[in-house]
Design an enzyme around this catalytic site. Structure first.
Site, PDB file in Angstrom:
ATOM      1  N   HIS A 224      -2.953 -17.546  47.476  1.00 47.64           N
ATOM      2  CA  HIS A 224      -3.791 -18.742  47.646  1.00 47.64           C
ATOM      3  C   HIS A 224      -3.700 -19.136  49.121  1.00 47.64           C
ATOM      4  CE1 HIS A 224      -5.420 -22.701  46.188  1.00 47.64           C
ATOM      5  NE2 HIS A 224      -4.910 -23.090  47.342  1.00 47.64           N
TER       6      HIS A 224
ATOM      7  N   ASP B 123     -11.083 -19.275  37.825  1.00 51.98           N
ATOM      8  CA  ASP B 123     -10.170 -20.311  38.314  1.00 51.98           C
ATOM      9  C   ASP B 123      -9.940 -21.368  37.231  1.00 51.98           C
ATOM     10  OD1 ASP B 123      -8.421 -21.088  40.244  1.00 51.98           O
ATOM     11  OD2 ASP B 123      -9.882 -22.148  41.480  1.00 51.98           O
TER      12      ASP B 123
END
Lengths: 317, 433
Positions: B188, B314
């Protein structure tokens, strides 16, 4: 200046959540109505009965002295039953309870709730959960509509008009709801707006708000009719936005020398509470060009006008 | 669980298989959990005894989707989502393989927890589930996990989930060590210090809402650092969620330089932009945040060309208590397993991307990157197949969603196209009638 009362003026909305979305006509109407209350507030008998029987709750999630007092006085002078609730005196200490608080209060059938909250958008969120009118008394860094209205009223009474004036708004624009509401209102009313601040205290994208941007006071105050100072919050001065209080005062604090960059006789405003010696020098704050005390007086009148205008719109009115 | 498995013939379908650029009208035969054949005229030539023949009437038949990034609350936060509820949602959305993230409580950072998740999934989930394991213990960004043992236990890749490994030395070592096991690091890329107190994309819109912004540089800075570290340390690296045009430029340069770097974009970032937040809609508060329309367009273009390899959901279930708050105080994240494909079809219907490229990014590419057998309709491949009515109009009612949480950015949205049948290992696990 005498303005004829306009009992027909109605704000065609249930809530006042921001200046955004108000028309020139709405703003002028509110300012005209406020003028009536300025006169009323200077008399011995200050009461009206237009909100008699109405319940107004002042719900303050963030500490406030003048705004809360001003709304309380405004409601009482219009005859409403006013109840004050603040975080220090109740269980609503956390954001999690915002909606629950709204639902609880709603069940008590208030007619108007005045809300201040530390988070942008919180007042709008609350407004969606209640049946009464909601007035935004400041939400985070978003809007503080009654402050912008009282500033406009103060300017209009002193200059006779707003359009065409150059208003310099100086200081912590990034975190200021007062700046946002004022920029929108002053643009709607045809003023020129310039923001003056170090770049760290300017929100990225500010140039697209229809404002001129200046990074120093000499350039920023040039030709200004009005110099509007903003409060710098002390927690912003720990080196992350500006290095120190004394450096800030040196470059951005309004003293007599910097005020001289503005138009001769330029008027000075501040939404309060002031940090004397940080963003404004006492000599200027208390000087002949200062409108700061008048702003407070106008605050009560403007809030009476907003309460009155919204109440004309309430059901069963 | 597979006892009711019988051969299935999906007849008269538009068969699209991105693993071999196949787009034909024909029949697909499934038997004993695998794909037997896809071609014209299988039905006419006769099928085995007991075959269920389904006339698809021109509907799309494609490989089941592989969702590379879904946050599920097991272990530890089952009130948000269980493996069972997530798998129901996945099946309804055409996702036949869910890659769950290690941000759980406790984190998936040791082989026993990987094993726990796999066993729970085996017993409760109706789609395939594979966990990614943490890069660092407790997702703290300090000490490397047992990458070798975790991989052996079944972790398909390594990520600290929604957290960034801010310490470059830790990241360097993880890349170096993981390289020895051919383990992929999924990262991330958001610099936590540059995020600061920001809650949405930095710019005019944030300024108007009075919200503090997150600059695009928060992502680009971290991604550029990672590219340098991959050049230094080697290893396979995957950017978990890229959102802006600047990052794509860096990604292009990294790929051109021959580094083993790939990237995902979330379905939210390829179909929505910051303006969709409107009046403080917390369901559109995401991490990384929604960006501007120019960035969205650049992402779609990158997807079309294959620069961005994967589109993932997600999926991040958040309940009322964490979402019905002022915007700055609300938790980031949106659910997406059920809407990933149908949202992606918006791009196909508006001619922004061709169907083959979209399906490749949702099935074939993730399978290749993770070394999984799905993502294809080749003979002998696992029979993870979806049937999609491309033109069916519908309105998303959040109460119909299978997910435990209803924080969908497509709340009440008008959508075109939906999954009407999902087959996992040759068995129909979802049917929309």
């Amino acid at each position: 200046m005498t303005i004829a009362p306009k009992p027909s003026f109605v704000l065609s909305r249930r809530h006042l959540l921001g200046i955004e979305g108000l028309s020139h006509q709405d703003i002028s109407g509110l300012l005209d109505l406020s003028e009536e209350f300025v006169e009323l507030n200077r008399q011995v008998e200050k009461k009206r009965a237009s909100l008699r029987g109405r319940t107004q709750i002042n719900l303050f999630f963030e500490v406030s002295t003048r705004t809360q007092a001003s709304f309380e006085l405004a409601g009482k002078r219009l005859g409403a039953d006013v109840m004050n609730m603040s975080t220090s005196s109740s269980s609503m200490r956390k954001g999690e309870t915002l909606i629950d608080t709204a639902i609880t209060l709603n069940a008590m059938h208030p007619d108007i709730i005045v809300v201040r909250h530390h988070a942008s958008g919180a007042v709008e969120l609350l407004a969606r959960k209640v049946d009464c009118s909601v007035i935004n008394a400041g939400d985070g860094s978003h809007e503080h509509p009654t402050q912008a209205l009282l500033d406009a009223l103060t300017i209009r009474r002193n200059k006779g008009h707003i359009d065409g004036l150059l208003v310099a708004i100086c200081g912590d624009i990034l975190h200021s709801r007062v700046a946002r509401s004022n920029i929108i209102l002053l643009n709607a009313m045809g003023a020129r707006v310039r923001v003056v601040a170090p770049s760290t205290l300017l929100p990225p994208g500010i140039e697209r708000f229809g404002v001129e941007v200046a990074r120093d006071m000499r350039e920023g105050l040039a030709d200004a009719d009005i110099v509007m100072m903003l409060r710098l919050q002390r927690e912003r001065m720990n080196g992350s936005y500006v290095p120190s209080m004394s450096e800030y005062f040196q470059y951005y604090g309004l003293d007599e020398k910097k005020l001289a960059y503005a138009k001769p006789g330029a008027l000075v405003m501040h939404p309060g509470p002031m940090n004397r010696g940080v963003e404004i020098d006492s000599i200027v704050a208390d000087g002949a060009q200062s409108l700061i005390r008048e702003q407070v007086e106008m605050g009560v009148a403007v809030r009476m006008a907003v309460l009155e205008a919204l109440s004309r719109n309430l059901p069963n009115a | 669980m597979l006892s009711d498995r019988h051969p299935i013939l999906l007849a008269n379908a538009r068969i699209v298989d991105p693993s071999r650029d196949l787009d034909i009208v024909g029949d697909l035969l499934i038997a004993e959990g695998t794909i037997r054949e896809a071609k014209k005229g299988i039905g006419a030539a006769g099928v085995p005894e007991g075959t269920e023949v389904i006339d698809c009437r021109g509907k799309l038949v494609a490989p089941g989707l592989i969702d590379m990034r879904a946050f599920i609350g097991e272990p530890g936060e089952a009130s948000r989502e269980t493996l069972a509820s997530a798998s129901q949602a996945a099946a309804a959305g055409g996702v036949t393989t869910v890659i769950c993230q290690p941000d759980t409580s406790p984190a998936i950072d040791n082989p026993a927890t990987v094993d726990y998740v796999l066993r729970r999934a085996r017993d409760n989930a109706i789609v395939h589930v594979h966990p990614m394991a943490a890069i660092t213990k407790g997702l703290e960004g300090k000490e490397m996990t047992e990458i070798g043992l975790l991989k052996a236990a079944g972790a398909v890749a390594f990520t600290d989930g929604a957290k960034s490994v801010a310490n470059a030395q830790v990241m360097r070592r993880a890349l170096t060590y993981a390289g020895d096991f051919d383990a992929m690091i999924v990262h991330h890329t958001e610099d936590p210090n540059l995020i600061g107190d920001g809650v949405m994309n930095e710019g005019e819109f944030a300024a108007r809402l009075g919200l503090l912004g997150i600059p695009k540089a928060a992502e680009t800075v971290m991604f550029e650092r990672d590219v340098r570290l991959v050049a230094l340390a080697g290893g396979r690296y995957h950017a978990a969620s890229v959102t802006c045009a600047d990052t794509l430029e860096v990604l292009r340069a990294a790929k051109d330089a021959g580094l083993s770097i790939t990237a995902s974009a979330s379905i939210n970032h390829v179909t929505l932009n910051e303006n969709d937040i409107g009046p403080y809609r917390t369901f559109l508060k995401l991490a990384p945040p929604l960006r501007m329309e120019d960035d969205r367009k650049a992402l779609v273009e990158a997807l079309r060309t294959g620069l961005v390899d994967v589109v993932m959901s997600d999926h991040n279930p958040q309940d009322v208590e964490t979402k019905r708050l002022p915007f700055a105080e609300a938790a980031p994240g949106a659910i997406g397993l059920e809407t990933m494909l149908t949202a992606g079809l918006r791009l196909v219907h508006s001619d922004e991307i061709d169907l083959m490229a979209l399906l490749r990014a949702m099935s074939t590419r993730p399978a290749e990157l993770l070394g999984l057998p799905g993502g294809t309709l080749k003979n002998g491949a696992p029979a993870d197949v979806i049937v999609v009515d491309m033109d069916l109009p519908w309105v998303l009612n959040p109460n119909d969603l299978k997910s435990k949480c209803k924080n969908t950015p497509f709340d009440e949205a008008r959508l075109t196209g939906r999954v009407v049948r999902t087959i996992v290992s040759g068995r129909t696990v979802y049917e929309y009638i």
